[in-house]
Structure formats: C-alpha cells, structure tokens
Design a protein around this motif. Structure first.
Motif, PDB file in Angstrom:
ATOM      1  N   LYS A  38       0.821  -1.214   0.000  1.00 48.81           N
ATOM      2  CA  LYS A  38       0.000   0.000   0.000  1.00 48.81           C
ATOM      3  C   LYS A  38       0.853   1.260   0.000  1.00 48.81           C
ATOM      4  N   ASP A  39       2.043   1.186   0.610  1.00 49.15           N
ATOM      5  CA  ASP A  39       2.861   2.381   0.814  1.00 49.15           C
ATOM      6  C   ASP A  39       3.830   2.691  -0.322  1.00 49.15           C
ATOM      7  N   VAL A  40       4.237   1.682  -1.093  1.00 50.52           N
ATOM      8  CA  VAL A  40       5.265   1.929  -2.114  1.00 50.52           C
ATOM      9  C   VAL A  40       4.729   2.744  -3.277  1.00 50.52           C
ATOM     10  N   SER A  41       5.656   3.345  -4.013  1.00 53.08           N
ATOM     11  CA  SER A  41       5.285   4.142  -5.187  1.00 53.08           C
ATOM     12  C   SER A  41       4.915   3.260  -6.373  1.00 53.08           C
ATOM     13  N   LEU A  42       5.516   2.056  -6.416  1.00 54.08           N
ATOM     14  CA  LEU A  42       5.335   1.196  -7.582  1.00 54.08           C
ATOM     15  C   LEU A  42       5.534  -0.263  -7.190  1.00 54.08           C
ATOM     16  N   ILE A  43       4.752  -1.141  -7.830  1.00 55.39           N
ATOM     17  CA  ILE A  43       4.902  -2.584  -7.626  1.00 55.39           C
ATOM     18  C   ILE A  43       5.377  -3.198  -8.941  1.00 55.39           C
ATOM     19  N   ALA A  44       6.538  -3.834  -8.908  1.00 57.48           N
ATOM     20  CA  ALA A  44       7.072  -4.530 -10.083  1.00 57.48           C
ATOM     21  C   ALA A  44       6.604  -5.978 -10.024  1.00 57.48           C
ATOM     22  N   SER A  45       5.718  -6.353 -10.942  1.00 55.75           N
ATOM     23  CA  SER A  45       5.030  -7.644 -10.870  1.00 55.75           C
ATOM     24  C   SER A  45       5.416  -8.559 -12.022  1.00 55.75           C
ATOM     25  N   GLU A  46       5.595  -9.833 -11.707  1.00 59.34           N
ATOM     26  CA  GLU A  46       5.894 -10.819 -12.744  1.00 59.34           C
ATOM     27  C   GLU A  46       4.723 -10.924 -13.731  1.00 59.34           C
ATOM     28  N   ASP A  47       3.514 -10.871 -13.212  1.00 67.69           N
ATOM     29  CA  ASP A  47       2.305 -10.899 -14.052  1.00 67.69           C
ATOM     30  C   ASP A  47       1.316  -9.900 -13.452  1.00 67.69           C
ATOM     31  N   SER A  66       5.075  -4.177 -15.236  1.00 68.42           N
ATOM     32  CA  SER A  66       5.445  -5.573 -15.478  1.00 68.42           C
ATOM     33  C   SER A  66       6.961  -5.750 -15.345  1.00 68.42           C
ATOM     34  N   PHE A  67       7.355  -6.846 -14.731  1.00 67.58           N
ATOM     35  CA  PHE A  67       8.776  -7.162 -14.562  1.00 67.58           C
ATOM     36  C   PHE A  67       8.911  -8.671 -14.575  1.00 67.58           C
ATOM     37  N   HIS A  68       9.364  -9.215 -15.703  1.00 69.74           N
ATOM     38  CA  HIS A  68       9.477 -10.665 -15.842  1.00 69.74           C
ATOM     39  C   HIS A  68      10.718 -11.013 -16.651  1.00 69.74           C
ATOM     40  N   GLU A  69      10.941 -12.313 -16.884  1.00 66.18           N
ATOM     41  CA  GLU A  69      12.187 -12.769 -17.503  1.00 66.18           C
ATOM     42  C   GLU A  69      12.390 -12.213 -18.907  1.00 66.18           C
ATOM     43  N   HIS A  70      11.312 -11.835 -19.589  1.00 60.82           N
ATOM     44  CA  HIS A  70      11.439 -11.358 -20.966  1.00 60.82           C
ATOM     45  C   HIS A  70      11.719  -9.856 -21.069  1.00 60.82           C
ATOM     46  N   ASN A  71      11.505  -9.123 -19.975  1.00 57.85           N
ATOM     47  CA  ASN A  71      11.773  -7.678 -20.045  1.00 57.85           C
ATOM     48  C   ASN A  71      12.666  -7.168 -18.921  1.00 57.85           C
ATOM     49  N   SER A  72      13.276  -8.104 -18.164  1.00 58.81           N
ATOM     50  CA  SER A  72      14.048  -7.681 -16.990  1.00 58.81           C
ATOM     51  C   SER A  72      15.250  -6.810 -17.350  1.00 58.81           C
ATOM     52  N   SER A  99      12.869 -13.645  -6.430  1.00 59.79           N
ATOM     53  CA  SER A  99      14.247 -14.104  -6.702  1.00 59.79           C
ATOM     54  C   SER A  99      14.399 -15.619  -6.710  1.00 59.79           C
ATOM     55  N   ILE A 100      13.403 -16.380  -6.250  1.00 58.43           N
ATOM     56  CA  ILE A 100      13.472 -17.842  -6.321  1.00 58.43           C
ATOM     57  C   ILE A 100      12.768 -18.288  -7.601  1.00 58.43           C
ATOM     58  N   SER A 101      13.574 -18.801  -8.563  1.00 56.20           N
ATOM     59  CA  SER A 101      13.047 -19.135  -9.897  1.00 56.20           C
ATOM     60  C   SER A 101      12.312 -17.926 -10.482  1.00 56.20           C
ATOM     61  N   ASP A 102      12.946 -16.775 -10.418  1.00 55.00           N
ATOM     62  CA  ASP A 102      12.298 -15.502 -10.718  1.00 55.00           C
ATOM     63  C   ASP A 102      13.391 -14.490 -11.087  1.00 55.00           C
ATOM     64  N   PRO A 103      13.127 -13.544 -12.023  1.00 52.27           N
ATOM     65  CA  PRO A 103      14.168 -12.591 -12.454  1.00 52.27           C
ATOM     66  C   PRO A 103      14.530 -11.544 -11.415  1.00 52.27           C
ATOM     67  N   GLY A 104      13.880 -11.559 -10.266  1.00 49.54           N
ATOM     68  CA  GLY A 104      14.152 -10.563  -9.238  1.00 49.54           C
ATOM     69  C   GLY A 104      15.603 -10.520  -8.805  1.00 49.54           C
ATOM     70  N   VAL A 105      16.319 -11.632  -8.970  1.00 51.43           N
ATOM     71  CA  VAL A 105      17.714 -11.669  -8.533  1.00 51.43           C
ATOM     72  C   VAL A 105      18.551 -10.643  -9.286  1.00 51.43           C
TER      73      VAL A 105
END
Length: 292
Positions: A38-47, A66-72, A99-105
């Motif tokens: 609720k507090d952040v300016s933006l949410i970077a979501s896989e989907d 959007s933030f996923h493996e194809h546009n990270s 970050s677990i099986s996810d481009p967040g790393v």
C-alpha cells in the motif's frame, strides 16, 4: 569492497522491498506485506493481471509495472532510476518469494551495485513449506528449482545429484512430473524415498510419500493435476570413493597435505592417519619408505 546495509536507517533514496505473495491460500498474506504494498510508489510484478487480483482482494491501489524474464534487462535500469529518485518499489513474483526461480535476482544485484537498500520480507515459499512436512531430513538440503527439460540433460543432472547426501528439493509441472520421476528411477534407484507435494497450501493440497518405485506406480494410475514440489532423500550410500585421495598412495597423500596446508611431515602424517582412520605408524612407514 565490503558492502554494509542498515535497512531501517533514514535513506536518501527509495527502498527496494522484496515482498512474498501467497502460493495458493490468500490467508498467508502478512499484515506487513499488505502495508508495504500500500505504501510503495510502484509494484514490479511478474504478471500484472495475476497480481491485480491480489491487490483487489486487499484493497491496494498502488500502481504496477510488469517485470518478468522477458523484459528484466529493459526494466531493471528503469526501476533503479526510480529508486535513485526516492521512489520505493516492491517486487513480487506470481507466487512465493521473489528471486526464487524468478528474475528478481537481477534487480537485487543491480540495486546492491548502486548502493541502494534492499529489504526482504519473510513469507510463503513452496519448497520450504513442502520440505518441513515431507518426513525427510530438512537439513542439510539442496534446492535446485526446475530441472533441465531435455531428457539427456535431465538424466545427466540427476546422475550428478546422486552424488549428494543432502535432501534434494525441486519444482515441477504436472505434465513433466512422471518423466522426471521415471528418470529418477534410473539415476537414483527404485528404493530411494521421495515425496511429491501437490498444490501446497491450496484446497487440494496432497502429499504422496513412498519409494521412487511406489510413487511412480501412483503416477501411472492417477490423473495428474497441479504444481508439484519434489523432495528426494539424499544418497546415504556415498562413501570414501568420492574422496580425491582414494587412489593416492599414503606417501602421495602426505605430500599433498604438506603442500596444500604448509605443514611439516610430522603433522601431515598425523593428519593423514586421522583422515584415513589408520594407525599413524603405517603412514609414517609409508612416507619414509620403511620396510615392515
């Protein structure tokens, strides 16, 4: 160069929050996770579509990107710039820990390289949740995530993993689960213990526990649905055959210890005797080439 971070001191930049989301049961969302989103300016979501359902459920109106493996690669510098400008960002995956099986790393690494603050939140994780209910030893364990897709690579990977004593943990989809367990039968054995955790935390959560042979028989008679965590018993039969000194003479072993640990012969002889669990006099005689 050493990097230190005091997560809750006043910052002159935005904070990257790593926010876990439920892996099936919305009641697993924490109060803190809802508050941060609720507090952040933006949410970077896989989907973004999937995450929007979660946001709607908890009356969260923070904007998404959007933030996923194809546009990270494209998104990472954009998000870093926002953090530098004082905007806080929450990164979420479809389910579970970022970050677990996810481009967040990649985003985490970039933020750390820029001296930005990265704050992780605890929360749902399918691998650990399944592991603690598996009945197999929870520590040590080795988490691999998803196994290779090609049959040849899959078999080669499992044969390498058969050299490990740790409990093994994998993720797998319903359409590949049978093939993977069949290959485990070849790489491990019929009798190795395995647990399939299906749809963890969801309504149809199910644990199938048995030997690889028994679980494979179950798979042959079931209509397979849902996402799986596979937990496999470590290889307890591994012995000293895996030791590099197995084919060395006693003298070669002492010389190796002397060279690698900068020890005099007396101490190296004592260490080799301890490692090999044999009398020190035998090692001494072999090193000095004394006939018995």
């Amino acid at each position: 160069m050493i990097n230190t971070q005091k997560s809750f001191e006043q910052q002159d930049h935005g904070i990257l929050y790593l926010v876990p989301t439920p892996i099936g049961n919305l009641d697993d969302m924490t109060f803190r996770a809802v508050s941060i989103l609720k507090d952040v300016s933006l949410i970077a979501s896989e989907d973004t579509r999937n995450t929007q359902k979660l946001l709607n459920h908890f009356d969260i109106d923070s904007p998404q990107i959007s933030f996923h493996e194809h546009n990270s690669k494209e998104r990472t510098p954009q998000l870093i710039e926002k953090l530098k400008n004082g905007e806080s960002v929450a990164q979420v995956s479809d389910a579970g820990m970022p970050s677990i099986s996810d481009p967040g790393v990649d985003l985490v690494k970039a933020a750390i390289d820029e001296g930005l603050t990265v704050v992780p939140l605890p929360g749902p994780n399918a691998a650990l949740t399944a592991l603690i209910a598996s009945g197999l030893s929870p520590q040590p364990f080795y988490f691999l995530g998803f196994l290779p897709r090609k049959k040849k690579d899959l078999l080669a990977e499992l044969k390498e993993l058969n050299k490990r004593k740790e409990t093994l943990v994998f993720y797998e989809s319903p359409h590949r689960i049978k093939q993977v367990v069949e290959t485990m039968k070849v790489a491990f054995s019929d009798e190795r213990k395995v647990v399939l955790a299906r749809e963890v935390t969801k309504r149809f959560e199910e644990f199938i526990r048995g030997t690889i042979g028994e679980v494979l028989e179950w798979l042959n008679h079931e209509k397979i649905r849902g996402e799986f965590v596979i937990i496999v018993e470590g290889n307890e039969t591994i012995d000293d055959e895996e030791n590099p000194w197995n084919n060395w003479t006693l003298k070669e072993h002492v010389e190796s210890v002397m060279a690698n640990e900068a020890l005099p012969s007396k101490k190296a002889i004592k260490e080799v005797a301890l490692i090999r669990k044999i009398p020190k006099r035998l090692v001494y005689a072999a090193f000095h080439e004394i006939e018995n």
